[in-house]
Design a protein around this motif. Structure first.
Motif, PDB file in Angstrom:
ATOM      1  N   PHE A 160       0.848  -1.202   0.000  1.00 26.50           N
ATOM      2  CA  PHE A 160       0.000   0.000   0.000  1.00 26.50           C
ATOM      3  C   PHE A 160       0.880   1.247   0.000  1.00 26.50           C
ATOM      4  N   PRO A 161       0.905   2.037  -1.085  1.00 27.76           N
ATOM      5  CA  PRO A 161       0.126   1.980  -2.331  1.00 27.76           C
ATOM      6  C   PRO A 161       0.722   0.998  -3.346  1.00 27.76           C
ATOM      7  N   SER A 162       0.016   0.806  -4.452  1.00 29.76           N
ATOM      8  CA  SER A 162       0.444  -0.142  -5.476  1.00 29.76           C
ATOM      9  C   SER A 162       1.629   0.432  -6.256  1.00 29.76           C
ATOM     10  N   GLY A 163       2.758  -0.260  -6.203  1.00 25.69           N
ATOM     11  CA  GLY A 163       3.932   0.188  -6.946  1.00 25.69           C
ATOM     12  C   GLY A 163       3.772   0.020  -8.449  1.00 25.69           C
ATOM     13  N   HIS A 164       3.095  -1.054  -8.891  1.00 21.99           N
ATOM     14  CA  HIS A 164       2.858  -1.249 -10.321  1.00 21.99           C
ATOM     15  C   HIS A 164       2.055  -0.080 -10.904  1.00 21.99           C
ATOM     16  N   THR A 165       1.018   0.313 -10.197  1.00 17.47           N
ATOM     17  CA  THR A 165       0.161   1.383 -10.698  1.00 17.47           C
ATOM     18  C   THR A 165       0.897   2.714 -10.722  1.00 17.47           C
ATOM     19  N   ALA A 166       1.584   3.050  -9.641  1.00 11.74           N
ATOM     20  CA  ALA A 166       2.322   4.317  -9.596  1.00 11.74           C
ATOM     21  C   ALA A 166       3.416   4.354 -10.650  1.00 11.74           C
ATOM     22  N   ASN A 167       4.078   3.245 -10.845  1.00 14.35           N
ATOM     23  CA  ASN A 167       5.137   3.205 -11.858  1.00 14.35           C
ATOM     24  C   ASN A 167       4.563   3.367 -13.263  1.00 14.35           C
TER      25      ASN A 167
END
Length: 344
Positions: A160-167
């Motif tokens: 939390f938070p999503s690293g895939h999404t932020a990246n």
């Protein structure tokens, strides 16, 4: 008649790239406007609201559990294989390599390091901010949840938070941020939004993230893109420093090549003085040199002319080579049967 060399396809490509010898002057650098500041503050408030809703175990946490029990990967198994590959668009390593290759070509084409330096600054901010939030909140993922209905925070997780999404938001959004024209910026913004939205929902489908993780990842990536204009002065100074270092190295190399090699010292001629003769100075006249003796032949060699072994006359020995013996008979006596007379 003058004939021109037939250009290959590779030669034509490099000739086309060399048409732009100077840095383009129309590159638009985004600035921190009032509209951007307002959007940044709104995104930051949304980020903090999501964190607060998860901390107090509100309706958002209950929605996370409902989506997890729904198990989308079991509801639509036919798209599972495709989404396993699609989620790679959110992994930091492959996406950074692809985007860096494109921005590296743009840097070489436009004679500026700004695209690569901007990508490096955004990834550095992403690692610091998202990594610190992950470790600070320590939330466990759906596959490791222990208590139904709890927020699973403070248990040593990093979901939390999503690293895939932020990246995905930062890596693909940087292409829209560095676009040269407003039209290209709008199109690339739409494409990066669709890609990052799909990556976030794919992680929910696969069961690796809660829905609130993905929502917070979108906000975290958008915060970095909105804050990038504050880093532009630092990026410009870094570019100037890199080019100054390059110029110093080139100048040093040019001086090394142009400097003449040290020449060998020239020998000073020494005047020769004439030796005194006996008429000028009898005492200083040089002594007469006696001629050297002819070398004597070794003592073991016989006197007279010598010839080689091949030129000598062959000599055949006469008679027997055995030494005489009193008890031994001559060869003719043995054949006639005569025996020596012995007394007794």
């Amino acid at each position: 008649m003058r004939t021109e060399r037939n250009l290959t396809r590779l030669d034509r490509v490099f000739a086309r790239l060399d048409r732009e010898p100077e840095r383009p002057a129309h590159i638009d650098v985004p600035k921190m406007s009032r509209h951007r500041v307002a959007l940044l503050l709104a995104t930051l408030a949304f980020y903090l609201a999501i964190v607060w809703l998860v901390v107090i175990t509100s309706w958002l946490v209950r929605l996370d559990w409902q989506v997890m029990f729904f198990r989308p990967y079991q509801q639509w198994p036919e798209i599972h294989a495709f989404l396993d590959y699609y989620v790679v668009l959110g992994q930091r390593g492959p996406t950074a390599v692809m985007v860096a290759a494109w921005l590296g070509w743009r840097s070489w084409r436009q004679h500026t390091l700004r695209p690569l330096l901007t990508l490096g600054a955004s990834l550095l901010l992403l690692n610091i901010t998202v990594g610190a939030a992950k470790l600070g909140m320590g939330r466990l993922g759906p596959h490791y949840a222990t208590t139904i209905g709890s927020n699973e925070m403070g248990l040593g997780g990093d979901i939390f938070p999503s690293g895939h999404t932020a990246n995905a938001v930062v890596t693909w959004g940087i292409l829209a941020y560095l676009a040269s024209t407003p039209r290209a910026r709008r199109w690339l913004s739409a494409v990066s939004a669709v890609v990052s939205l799909g990556v976030g929902l794919t992680t929910v489908y696969l069961g690796t993230h809660w829905l609130s993780d993905v929502v917070l990842g979108w906000a975290a990536g958008l915060l970095i893109l909105l804050a990038l204009p504050w880093c532009e002065p630092l990026i410009a100074r870094a570019e100037v420093s890199v080019f100054a270092l390059r110029d110093r190295l080139r100048e040093r190399r040019r001086r090394t090549v142009a400097a003449p090699a040290p020449s060998a010292p020239v020998a000073v001629p020494v005047p020769l003085t004439q030796l005194p003769t006996a008429q000028d100075d009898p005492a200083a006249a040089p002594e007469p040199v006696t001629p050297a003796r002819a070398p004597r032949a070794p003592a073991y060699l016989a006197q007279g002319p010598h010839t080689t072994r091949s030129e000598r006359t062959p000599v055949t020995p006469v008679g027997s080579r055995r030494p005489p013996h009193p008890d031994r008979l001559p060869r003719g006596a043995a054949a006639s049967g005569a025996r020596p007379l012995t007394g007794g």
